[in-house]
Each structure stands twice: as C-alpha cells, then as structure tokens.
Design a protein around this motif. Structure first.
Motif, short mmCIF file in Angstrom:
data_model
loop_
_atom_site.label_atom_id
_atom_site.label_comp_id
_atom_site.label_asym_id
_atom_site.label_seq_id
_atom_site.Cartn_x
_atom_site.Cartn_y
_atom_site.Cartn_z
N ALA A 14 0.85 -1.20 0.00
CA ALA A 14 0.00 0.00 0.00
C ALA A 14 0.88 1.24 0.00
CB ALA A 14 -0.92 0.00 1.20
N LEU A 85 -1.19 3.38 -4.31
CA LEU A 85 -2.07 2.22 -4.41
C LEU A 85 -2.62 1.82 -3.05
CD1 LEU A 85 -0.08 0.28 -7.09
CD2 LEU A 85 -2.51 0.81 -7.24
N THR A 90 -6.75 -3.85 -5.55
CA THR A 90 -6.44 -5.22 -5.94
C THR A 90 -7.50 -5.76 -6.88
OG1 THR A 90 -5.23 -5.68 -3.89
CG2 THR A 90 -6.16 -7.57 -5.08
N VAL A 113 -2.36 -5.42 -4.04
CA VAL A 113 -1.82 -4.41 -3.12
C VAL A 113 -1.98 -4.92 -1.71
CG1 VAL A 113 -1.90 -2.00 -2.41
CG2 VAL A 113 -2.54 -2.62 -4.75
#
Length: 115
Positions: A14, A85, A90, A113
């Motif tokens: 992340a 992200l 995901t 992620v």
C-alpha cells in the motif's frame, strides 16, 4: 482483428506504484478509444480510465488524482500509471480497445496491493 497484450502487474505494498502497459497489434488503424477496466473477486468489471485517440481522458472517481492514463499512438500502446495504491485497488486489470463496430479485450494482468 486487434490483439492486446498487457504487462506490468504484480504485488506491491500500500502506498506504492505500478505502471501497466498495453500494446496493440493487428488492425490498429481501426482503434478509437482505449482504456483500462478492472475486476476484483466477486465484483463486476468496472471502468478505471479511458483515453480517446485525441488524448481526452476519463477516470473513475475512486482513482482520480492517483492514476494517470496515457497513450502513445506511434507505439500503439496505452499506459496506466498507478500511484498511492490501496488494497482496494487489488484486481485483475484489463486493457480495452474500441473500434466503430466492436470492442477488444486483453487477457488481464493481476495487481495485488498488500496492506
């Protein structure tokens, strides 16, 4: 026929970044808009971003300010730069190309992620 080949997916933490690429081949002169969609497990496929042949872009609200779509007509390639992200990003990301009569999809590339 148009063939689309995606690359650039993977696993990222992340806050990290990834860049997806989609190279088109075949009847490329027929392509108008190109874009990226994604599909998370148990969810419907959704638009992430799109770009016209002239460079006009459109983004899903959830990715505005974090993702940037770009297109190189000389290389017949569309890119998706993904920054900041989040685990919610995901999904399998699919490249899409629209002609006047039909739509073509790539095979998809997984983006994961981790939190």
């Amino acid at each position: 026929q148009v063939q689309l080949v995606e690359s650039g997916g993977g696993l990222v933490q992340a806050g990290g970044s990834l860049r997806l690429s989609c190279a088109a081949s075949g009847r490329i002169f027929s392509i108008r808009d190109m874009g990226w969609h994604r599909q998370a497990p148990g969810k419907q496929r959704e638009l992430v971003a799109s770009v016209t042949r002239g460079g006009i872009t459109n983004y899903a609200e959830s990715v505005k300010g974090r993702f940037t779509i770009s297109r190189d007509n000389a290389k017949n390639t569309v890119y998706l730069q993904m920054n900041s992200l989040e685990p919610e990003d995901t999904a399998v990301y699919y490249c899409k190309a629209d002609t006047l009569v039909t739509t073509y999809w790539g095979q998809g590339t997984q983006v994961t992620v981790s939190s």
